[in-house]
Design a protein around this motif. Structure first.
Motif, PDB file in Angstrom:
ATOM      1  N   UNK A 261       1.002  -1.382   0.065  1.00  0.00           N
ATOM      2  CA  UNK A 261      -0.004  -0.271   0.375  1.00  0.00           C
ATOM      3  C   UNK A 261       1.041   1.173  -0.356  1.00  0.00           C
ATOM      4  N   UNK A 262       2.107   1.244   0.555  1.00  0.00           N
ATOM      5  CA  UNK A 262       3.160   2.670   1.225  1.00  0.00           C
ATOM      6  C   UNK A 262       3.607   2.384  -0.599  1.00  0.00           C
ATOM      7  N   UNK A 263       4.146   1.444  -1.432  1.00  0.00           N
ATOM      8  CA  UNK A 263       5.103   1.894  -2.622  1.00  0.00           C
ATOM      9  C   UNK A 263       3.323   2.953  -3.440  1.00  0.00           C
ATOM     10  N   UNK A 264       2.347   1.791  -3.776  1.00  0.00           N
ATOM     11  CA  UNK A 264       1.523   2.477  -4.168  1.00  0.00           C
ATOM     12  C   UNK A 264       1.028   4.004  -4.105  1.00  0.00           C
ATOM     13  N   UNK A 265       0.982   4.098  -2.677  1.00  0.00           N
ATOM     14  CA  UNK A 265       1.023   5.856  -2.569  1.00  0.00           C
ATOM     15  C   UNK A 265       1.476   5.988  -2.681  1.00  0.00           C
ATOM     16  N   UNK A 266       3.309   5.686  -2.862  1.00  0.00           N
ATOM     17  CA  UNK A 266       4.488   6.290  -3.387  1.00  0.00           C
ATOM     18  C   UNK A 266       4.165   6.592  -5.043  1.00  0.00           C
ATOM     19  N   UNK A 267       3.907   5.897  -5.890  1.00  0.00           N
ATOM     20  CA  UNK A 267       3.511   6.417  -6.944  1.00  0.00           C
ATOM     21  C   UNK A 267       2.839   7.340  -6.977  1.00  0.00           C
ATOM     22  N   UNK A 287       8.527   5.783  -0.583  1.00  0.00           N
ATOM     23  CA  UNK A 287       7.835   5.201   0.497  1.00  0.00           C
ATOM     24  C   UNK A 287       8.365   5.070   1.914  1.00  0.00           C
ATOM     25  N   UNK A 288       9.718   4.996   1.762  1.00  0.00           N
ATOM     26  CA  UNK A 288      11.259   4.691   2.924  1.00  0.00           C
ATOM     27  C   UNK A 288      10.947   6.433   3.630  1.00  0.00           C
ATOM     28  N   UNK A 289      11.433   7.116   2.841  1.00  0.00           N
ATOM     29  CA  UNK A 289      11.475   8.295   2.952  1.00  0.00           C
ATOM     30  C   UNK A 289      10.356   9.157   3.470  1.00  0.00           C
ATOM     31  N   UNK A 325      -4.851   5.031  -2.081  1.00  0.00           N
ATOM     32  CA  UNK A 325      -5.496   5.720  -1.474  1.00  0.00           C
ATOM     33  C   UNK A 325      -5.607   4.929   0.052  1.00  0.00           C
ATOM     34  N   UNK A 326      -5.449   4.079   0.557  1.00  0.00           N
ATOM     35  CA  UNK A 326      -5.314   3.131   1.882  1.00  0.00           C
ATOM     36  C   UNK A 326      -3.828   3.188   1.652  1.00  0.00           C
ATOM     37  N   UNK A 327      -3.217   3.101   1.363  1.00  0.00           N
ATOM     38  CA  UNK A 327      -1.477   3.650   1.765  1.00  0.00           C
ATOM     39  C   UNK A 327      -1.296   4.705   1.878  1.00  0.00           C
TER      40      UNK A 327
END
Length: 507
Positions: A261-267, A287-289, A325-327
């Protein structure tokens, strides 16, 4: 092969990468910077000729081969982007290239390799599977193996990315975030930056389900993961390199883990700032930052994230959009119990207020109450807690399903499936590497004596295949059913007691 750290400075300064690679820009991400309260700079490796940093290391290694070595050809094992780097380098240097790639590699990467004249051989599910096959081909053919990460010349080539960051941003810099697969990029960048600016934090980023470097650094030795997640196929590596691990032990300050989810949000974050679409591994550093800044509660710092690749399959975008959106924590998924009486839905809508409803699923199931599956746009997680309390105070109990994988992946597409006549139903969620024929193989293995009472599958591109299955198994068959699941060989989760199942699907 082991090299003293200081030797890498000279190797990087003399690396020959710019015959094939370009110096990529270091760009401010203004929207993301404002949102997280720190200056975020994107090192745009997704703009390389092969849309990935991998061209740097591949070309620096291959350009140093002798003519006789080039004439025997080269072989590589790659999850995709190194493959394109080797293919382009072979094209420029006039040699034959064979690339062994996982069968789960997105088609866009396979096609990019073959268009450059290389031969693509698809084997297994991960880099490790490909490596073993590639070494057999090397032994048979006498060709030169071009390692994607565990080679000093490859590491030095990737290190030129760090050299450019230092030249492009001579001002104070707090941290550089780097995606980690086998460790070639982070090892090279760290070797350069720590030699010149040791105060700059070097932070690796891995998926939660492909965390070989994180575990290796934690345990002090290289671990070999039994399996890895393949959503971020560019970093789907079961074991990091020997030389890359040595350098990371000396030079890396931290490794952050992020989920799908976090990767999708970062995209989505990068798209909103650049109108470019990264692949999942390419968005790892962003996403890591974000995760690190939130964890450390820092503000006003300057952070660099290497956007490492943009080889995204178009059919993945549907899944990325759903999960983004969830991420980002901008959508909540709730199950709300509403009385079956006139005016109840109007009351519910009034309590939801001006919030944007992203999803609303309902089907009549009983005379006295109904269960509504609803998605809502939110600004922060505290808003969900407040809304649930508000609903409960008005006689509408609600359950937060935002982090419920069963609800997000399956139930939202199956609402209204109560089946009172179904008895002894066991609900299980399975995953398998997505590839042509994988669903048929699953179905053939599921041909058992117990009745299948529910089945849901949805293709998400080159991610895992995700299947929800209801099977009617009488209690006396418990031992036999457990043995069947073990023999089946797929990762699975028993979801019979999941709240989402009980509310929307259970008998």
């Amino acid at each position: 092969m082991t090299q003293p750290q200081n030797h890498y400075l000279e190797r990087i300064l003399t690396a020959r990468v710019y015959d094939a690679a370009i110096e990529t820009p270091l760009e401010l991400a203004p929207n993301l910077s404002r949102r997280i309260g720190n200056q975020v700079l994107l090192k745009r490796e997704d703009m390389q000729p092969v849309f990935s940093f991998k061209i740097r290391g591949a070309y620096n290694k291959m350009v140093k081969l002798s003519r006789s070595e080039l004439d025997r050809g080269v072989i590589a094992a790659s999850a995709g982007n190194h493959a394109q780097g080797v293919a382009l380098s072979a094209q420029k240097l006039g040699c034959r290239a064979t690339i062994v790639m996982p069968a789960t590699t997105p088609r866009i990467k396979v096609d990019a390799v073959t268009r450059r004249g290389a031969e693509a051989v698809l084997v297994g599910d991960s880099y490790s599977d490909c490596y073993l096959h590639a070494m057999k081909l090397v032994e048979e053919s006498g060709a030169t193996f071009i390692h994607p990460f565990d080679d000093p010349d490859v590491i030095a080539g990737q290190g030129t990315c760090g050299m450019e960051i230092m030249m492009q941003h001579p001002d104070p810099l707090d941290a550089v975030f780097i995606p980690v697969g086998g460790g070639g990029l982070i090892a090279g960048v760290a070797a350069y930056i720590k030699r010149l600016r040791p105060e700059v934090k070097i932070i690796g980023v891995e998926p939660t389900d492909a965390n070989a470097m994180y575990l290796s650094l934690k345990l002090g030795e290289r671990v070999n993961l039994p399996q890895v997640g393949i959503f971020a196929d560019g970093v789907a590596v079961k074991q990091v390199g020997e030389e890359t691990f040595r350098l990371c032990q000396e030079l890396v300050d931290d490794v952050i883990l992020v989920d799908t989810d976090a990767m999708c949000a970062a995209i989505k974050d990068v798209f909103e700032d650049t109108r470019s679409i990264l692949e999942p591994a390419g968005a790892l550093a962003v996403a890591g930052a974000k995760a690190w800044a939130a964890r450390e509660k820092v503000e006003g710092q300057t952070l660099v994230a290497i956007t490492s690749g943009a080889n995204m399959n178009f059919d993945r975008l549907r899944y990325v959009a759903e999960q983004a959106e969830l991420g980002e924590g901008r959508e909540a998924v709730l199950a709300v119990t509403v009385p079956e009486k006139p005016g109840a839905f109007r009351q519910f809508c009034g309590l939801v207020g001006a919030r944007n409803v992203t999803e609303f699923n309902y089907r009549y199931s009983a005379d006295d109450k109904a269960h509504v599956f609803v998605g809502l746009s939110i600004q922060n997680r505290s808003e969900v807690t407040e809304l649930i309390e508000k609903l409960a105070a008005n006689g509408l109990p609600a359950t937060d399903l935002t982090d419920n994988e069963l609800a997000k992946l399956h139930v939202r597409h199956l609402v209204g499936g109560h089946a009172p006549q179904v008895t002894n139903e066991r609900l299980l969620r399975f995953e398998f590497p997505e590839r042509p024929g994988a669903l048929l193989n699953f179905l053939e293995n599921m041909s058992v004596g117990w009745n299948i009472s529910l089945f849901h599958y949805r293709n998400h591109g080159a991610d895992y295949g995700r299947i929800l299955v209801g099977i009617q198994v009488p209690p006396q068959d418990d031992a036999e059913f457990a043995a069947f699941l073990d023999k089946l060989g797929y990762p699975y989760w028993i979801e019979t007691d999941n709240e989402a199942y009980k509310l929307f699907l259970g008998s």
